[in-house]
Design an enzyme around this catalytic site. Sequence first.
Site, PDB file in Angstrom:
ATOM      1  N   ILE A  99      49.391 -39.257  22.112  1.00  9.07           N
ATOM      2  CA  ILE A  99      48.070 -41.124  21.303  1.00  9.07           C
ATOM      3  C   ILE A  99      47.233 -40.804  22.341  1.00  9.07           C
ATOM      4  CG2 ILE A  99      48.878 -42.896  23.126  1.00  9.07           C
ATOM      5  CD1 ILE A  99      49.873 -44.855  20.882  1.00  9.07           C
ATOM      6  N   CYS A 100      46.386 -41.339  22.022  1.00 10.37           N
ATOM      7  CA  CYS A 100      44.789 -41.979  22.672  1.00 10.37           C
ATOM      8  C   CYS A 100      44.543 -42.895  21.686  1.00 10.37           C
ATOM      9  CB  CYS A 100      44.149 -41.495  22.525  1.00 10.37           C
ATOM     10  SG  CYS A 100      43.060 -40.650  20.564  1.00 10.37           S
ATOM     11  N   ARG A 101      43.073 -43.333  21.532  1.00 15.96           N
ATOM     12  CA  ARG A 101      42.450 -44.721  21.019  1.00 15.96           C
ATOM     13  C   ARG A 101      42.949 -45.047  19.704  1.00 15.96           C
ATOM     14  NH1 ARG A 101      37.515 -46.948  19.059  1.00 15.96           N
ATOM     15  NH2 ARG A 101      37.663 -49.412  19.436  1.00 15.96           N
TER      16      ARG A 101
END
Length: 109
Positions: free
Chosen positions: A60-62
């Site tokens: 996951i990231c932004r």
Amino acid sequence: MPTVEVANLADGDFLLDVREDDEWQAGHAEGALHIPISEFVARYGEFTEAAPQDGRVHVICRSGGRSAQVTMYLVQQGIDAVNVDGGMQIWAASGRTVVDGKGQPGFVL
């Protein structure tokens, strides 16, 4: 690109957060492993020690761009990895818990 929707994640799924330190400190999923994409290759050993040996890695990231890059790298290494579609923005919008670097309620930067 293997992806998973936030709604399909279960409590206890292994989550790898590849955002930068300031983003992590502002708010992240409790229990996630944090290794920024900018440090990922250098800290790969730290990832392999923490990652499940026979389970899936949810990256996951932004919003999903950086995590897609790391997901592809992990898949090339033979790891069962999937990109979390929409990233932390969708995580937070879905009402999932976000905590800051001190364990208090956080926000997505």
